[in-house]
Design a protein around this motif. Structure first.
Motif, PDB file in Angstrom:
ATOM      1  N   GLU A 151       0.827  -1.206   0.000  1.00  0.00           N
ATOM      2  CA  GLU A 151       0.000   0.000   0.000  1.00  0.00           C
ATOM      3  C   GLU A 151       0.868   1.265   0.000  1.00  0.00           C
ATOM      4  OE1 GLU A 151      -3.689   2.132   2.379  1.00  0.00           O
ATOM      5  OE2 GLU A 151      -2.724   0.398   3.276  1.00  0.00           O
ATOM      6  N   LEU A 152       1.933   1.247   0.777  1.00  0.00           N
ATOM      7  CA  LEU A 152       2.846   2.393   0.816  1.00  0.00           C
ATOM      8  C   LEU A 152       3.573   2.532  -0.516  1.00  0.00           C
ATOM      9  CD1 LEU A 152       4.193   4.712   2.286  1.00  0.00           C
ATOM     10  CD2 LEU A 152       5.801   3.062   3.271  1.00  0.00           C
ATOM     11  N   ASP A 153       3.970   1.425  -1.090  1.00  0.00           N
ATOM     12  CA  ASP A 153       4.656   1.455  -2.383  1.00  0.00           C
ATOM     13  C   ASP A 153       3.750   2.053  -3.458  1.00  0.00           C
ATOM     14  OD1 ASP A 153       6.933   0.893  -3.990  1.00  0.00           O
ATOM     15  OD2 ASP A 153       5.917  -0.884  -4.782  1.00  0.00           O
ATOM     16  N   LEU A 154       2.480   1.654  -3.472  1.00  0.00           N
ATOM     17  CA  LEU A 154       1.535   2.201  -4.454  1.00  0.00           C
ATOM     18  C   LEU A 154       1.297   3.693  -4.220  1.00  0.00           C
ATOM     19  CD1 LEU A 154      -1.074  -0.700  -4.561  1.00  0.00           C
ATOM     20  CD2 LEU A 154       0.538  -0.059  -6.358  1.00  0.00           C
ATOM     21  N   THR A 155       1.174   4.085  -2.964  1.00  0.00           N
ATOM     22  CA  THR A 155       0.946   5.488  -2.633  1.00  0.00           C
ATOM     23  C   THR A 155       2.144   6.342  -3.042  1.00  0.00           C
ATOM     24  OG1 THR A 155      -0.440   4.833  -0.766  1.00  0.00           O
ATOM     25  CG2 THR A 155       0.380   7.092  -0.771  1.00  0.00           C
ATOM     26  N   MET A 156       3.335   5.858  -2.773  1.00  0.00           N
ATOM     27  CA  MET A 156       4.535   6.604  -3.148  1.00  0.00           C
ATOM     28  C   MET A 156       4.683   6.660  -4.672  1.00  0.00           C
ATOM     29  SD  MET A 156       5.643   7.775  -0.391  1.00  0.00           S
ATOM     30  CE  MET A 156       7.345   8.219  -0.414  1.00  0.00           C
ATOM     31  N   GLY A 157       4.264   5.605  -5.357  1.00  0.00           N
ATOM     32  CA  GLY A 157       4.280   5.619  -6.817  1.00  0.00           C
ATOM     33  C   GLY A 157       3.328   6.669  -7.371  1.00  0.00           C
ATOM     34  N   ALA A 158       2.151   6.783  -6.760  1.00  0.00           N
ATOM     35  CA  ALA A 158       1.181   7.799  -7.189  1.00  0.00           C
ATOM     36  C   ALA A 158       1.726   9.200  -6.927  1.00  0.00           C
ATOM     37  CB  ALA A 158      -0.144   7.610  -6.457  1.00  0.00           C
TER      38      ALA A 158
END
Length: 124
Positions: free
Chosen positions: A70-77
Motif C-alpha cells: 500500500e505504501l509502495d503504491l501510494t509513493m508511486g502515485a
C-alpha cells in the motif's frame, strides 16, 4: 494496539496522499486562481509535508526496512504527480519563453514593417 512501524507507515501513506493532492491542485492551475497569500500558504504546507514525509520514512525504515504494498503504491502515485507537475512547469516555462521572445520582436518575421522606420510590426 498498533505496532510503531505500522503506525508510522499509515501516517506516511496519509502524508503522501496529501502531498499528491497538493501537487495535483498546483498542476491543474488552481493555485493561480487563488489569492497570492493562499497559494503561498499551500506551497509552504507542501514544503512542510515533504519534510515530514522524509522524517517519517527515515523513522519507519529504522523499525521496518521493508516497504508494504500500500505504501509502495501510494509513493508511486506521489511520484507520478510530481513528474506531471514538473512537466507542466516545463511547458509553462516554454510558453513564457515564447511569449517573451515575441515581445522582444524575435520569431518568424511576418513581413509587416512600419513604413517610416522599418521597424517590424508583427512576429508569429
Amino acid at each position: 494496539m498498533i505496532d510503531p512501524g505500522t503506525e508510522l507507515m499509515q501516517r506516511e501513506i496519509l502524508v503522501a496522499r496529501r502531498l499528491a493532492r497538493l501537487f495535483r491542485i498546483e498542476r491543474s492551475g488552481h493555485l493561480r486562481r487563488r489569492p497570492a497569500e493562499t497559494a503561498r500558504r499551500l506551497i509552504d504546507r507542501r514544503g512542510r509535508l515533504i519534510e515530514e514525509l522524509a522524517q517519517l520514512e527515515e523513522r519507519r525504515r529504522s523499525l521496518a526496512p521493508w516497504v508494504p504494498d500500500e505504501l509502495d503504491l501510494t509513493m508511486g502515485a506521489l511520484a507520478q504527480e510530481v513528474e506531471r507537475g514538473e512537466q507542466r512547469c516545463l511547458e509553462f516555462l516554454a510558453e513564457l519563453g515564447a511569449r517573451l521572445r515575441r515581445l522582444r520582436g524575435e520569431g518568424t518575421a511576418t513581413g509587416l514593417r512600419n513604413g517610416g522606420d522599418g521597424r517590424l510590426l508583427g512576429c508569429s
